[in-house]
Design a protein around this motif. Sequence first.
Motif, PDB file in Angstrom:
ATOM      1  N   LEU A 187     108.226 -27.374   8.774  1.00  0.00           N
ATOM      2  CA  LEU A 187     108.187 -26.136   7.990  1.00  0.00           C
ATOM      3  C   LEU A 187     109.458 -25.325   8.196  1.00  0.00           C
ATOM      4  O   LEU A 187     110.026 -24.776   7.238  1.00  0.00           O
ATOM      5  N   ASP A 188     109.925 -25.274   9.433  1.00  0.00           N
ATOM      6  CA  ASP A 188     111.153 -24.561   9.753  1.00  0.00           C
ATOM      7  C   ASP A 188     112.337 -25.171   9.010  1.00  0.00           C
ATOM      8  O   ASP A 188     113.257 -24.472   8.578  1.00  0.00           O
ATOM      9  N   ALA A 189     112.303 -26.484   8.819  1.00  0.00           N
ATOM     10  CA  ALA A 189     113.422 -27.188   8.190  1.00  0.00           C
ATOM     11  C   ALA A 189     113.539 -26.888   6.705  1.00  0.00           C
ATOM     12  O   ALA A 189     114.636 -26.925   6.146  1.00  0.00           O
ATOM     13  N   VAL A 190     112.411 -26.581   6.051  1.00  0.00           N
ATOM     14  CA  VAL A 190     112.437 -26.469   4.586  1.00  0.00           C
ATOM     15  C   VAL A 190     112.227 -25.052   4.058  1.00  0.00           C
ATOM     16  O   VAL A 190     112.575 -24.768   2.906  1.00  0.00           O
ATOM     17  N   ILE A 191     111.679 -24.146   4.867  1.00  0.00           N
ATOM     18  CA  ILE A 191     111.231 -22.865   4.329  1.00  0.00           C
ATOM     19  C   ILE A 191     112.387 -22.000   3.831  1.00  0.00           C
ATOM     20  O   ILE A 191     112.291 -21.335   2.789  1.00  0.00           O
ATOM     21  N   PHE A 192     113.522 -21.998   4.549  1.00  0.00           N
ATOM     22  CA  PHE A 192     114.662 -21.216   4.097  1.00  0.00           C
ATOM     23  C   PHE A 192     115.157 -21.703   2.736  1.00  0.00           C
ATOM     24  O   PHE A 192     115.531 -20.917   1.873  1.00  0.00           O
ATOM     25  N   TYR A 193     115.136 -23.016   2.555  1.00  0.00           N
ATOM     26  CA  TYR A 193     115.698 -23.591   1.338  1.00  0.00           C
ATOM     27  C   TYR A 193     114.679 -23.583   0.204  1.00  0.00           C
ATOM     28  O   TYR A 193     115.050 -23.624  -0.971  1.00  0.00           O
ATOM     29  N   ALA A 194     113.395 -23.502   0.558  1.00  0.00           N
ATOM     30  CA  ALA A 194     112.375 -23.266  -0.469  1.00  0.00           C
ATOM     31  C   ALA A 194     112.569 -21.867  -1.048  1.00  0.00           C
ATOM     32  O   ALA A 194     112.400 -21.656  -2.257  1.00  0.00           O
ATOM     33  N   LEU A 195     112.956 -20.915  -0.201  1.00  0.00           N
ATOM     34  CA  LEU A 195     113.260 -19.565  -0.688  1.00  0.00           C
ATOM     35  C   LEU A 195     114.456 -19.609  -1.632  1.00  0.00           C
ATOM     36  O   LEU A 195     114.454 -18.974  -2.696  1.00  0.00           O
ATOM     37  N   GLY A 196     115.472 -20.394  -1.270  1.00  0.00           N
ATOM     38  CA  GLY A 196     116.635 -20.541  -2.137  1.00  0.00           C
ATOM     39  C   GLY A 196     116.287 -21.176  -3.465  1.00  0.00           C
ATOM     40  O   GLY A 196     116.761 -20.747  -4.526  1.00  0.00           O
ATOM     41  N   LEU A 197     115.431 -22.199  -3.434  1.00  0.00           N
ATOM     42  CA  LEU A 197     115.020 -22.871  -4.668  1.00  0.00           C
ATOM     43  C   LEU A 197     114.253 -21.933  -5.582  1.00  0.00           C
ATOM     44  O   LEU A 197     114.546 -21.850  -6.786  1.00  0.00           O
ATOM     45  N   THR A 198     113.262 -21.227  -5.041  1.00  0.00           N
ATOM     46  CA  THR A 198     112.467 -20.325  -5.880  1.00  0.00           C
ATOM     47  C   THR A 198     113.313 -19.181  -6.414  1.00  0.00           C
ATOM     48  O   THR A 198     113.061 -18.676  -7.513  1.00  0.00           O
TER      49      THR A 198
END
Length: 339
Positions: free
Chosen positions: A78-89
Motif C-alpha cells: 500500500l505504501d508503494a502505490v498510494i502516493f502514485y494513486a493520488l497522482g493518477l486520480t
Amino acid sequence: MISNTIFITYTIMCFIGLQAVTLVIMIIKHNDSGSTELLKAARNFVIISVILGLFYYITYYRELVLHQFTAGIFLRALDAVIFYALGLTWVKLIDKIIASPSPRMDWWRKYTDKAFACLMFLSAVIYIFLLDENYRTHAIWSEAVVITWEVVLGLTVVVFTLAYILIGYKDLTDTASRGYIIVISLLVNFNNLWNNTLVISVFTRERSLNISLSMLYGITSILLLVINLFTVLYLYKKDFSPFYFGKKEQVSRELTEEAFLDLVAQSRRLTERERDVMILAYQGLTNPDIAEKLFISKHTVKRHMHNIFEKLEVASRMELVHLIQSKDYSKYQDASGEG
C-alpha cells in the motif's frame, strides 16, 4: 509538541477530506440523471487523499505511540502505490476539468491508466521483495533499484501532470478551475517528490530512517490538509454543484415556451448554467456564440451540451428544438413531482 501537532493536522485533514467525499457523493446523488464523470473523478481524488492521510496517520501512531516499526507485505504494498494513486486520480481529474478535445490529449488518455498501473504494480513488487519489514535492503544492487525506481515514479507523475496541463490549459477560461489546477498540481507533485527524496536520502545514508519518517509525516499532513481544503472550496464554487431549481410551482397544461423551458430544466435537474446554455442553444446560437455570451470556453459549452443531451434524452440540437416546440408536458409531469 511536534508529534501532537502532526496528529492534530492529520485529524483535521481527514475530517476535511471526508467532508469533500460526502459533498461529492451528495452532488452525484442529486445529479444522477446526467453526466457525472467530472464528479466521479473528483470523488476518486478526494477518496485517495483521505486513504493516504489515514494510512500515514495510522503508521505514525503505530511507530511513535505503540512502537511498532515493522510493516508487513500489505502495508509495504500500500505504501508503494498510494502516493502514485493520488497522482493518477489527480491527472484524471485535470482531464475532466479541462475536457480538451485535442488529439494529443487523446494519446495521453490512452496510455495514462496503463502507464500508472504498470508502474504501481512494479513498485509494489519492489517494496515487497526488495525491502524487508523494516524497509531495509540487504544488497547494494537492490538499493540501486529502489533509488532508481523512486526517481522514475516521481518523474512520471510530473510528466503526466505537465502534459495534461500544457495541452489543455489554454482552452480553460474558468479562473477558479485554472487556480485550482495549478495549486493542487504543485502540492501533489511536491508531496510525491518530497517522499521520493526522503526515501533516496535514507538509502544513500544521508538521513536516518526515524528522522526521515518524522519529516515525511509532518510535511505530508500539511500538504494533504491544504489539498483537501482547496478541493472542498472548489467543489462549493463550481457550477456543477447541485444548485438546482428547488422551488416547484404549479404549471397549467397550457404552457408558454419560457415556462416549458423552466419545467424541463427543473424536472431534469439541470444546473442554472446548463439551463442558460439550453435556452441559447434552442434559440439557435452556436457553441462559439454561447461561449461568448456566457463568458465561458467553447469546450465548457461542449461539456454542458453533452450533459443537457443526456439529461433530456436527446441526441442532437434538432431533437432538442423539437422537444421544446412539442411542449410534451406529460413527459415531465411525474419527474417534476406535479399532477
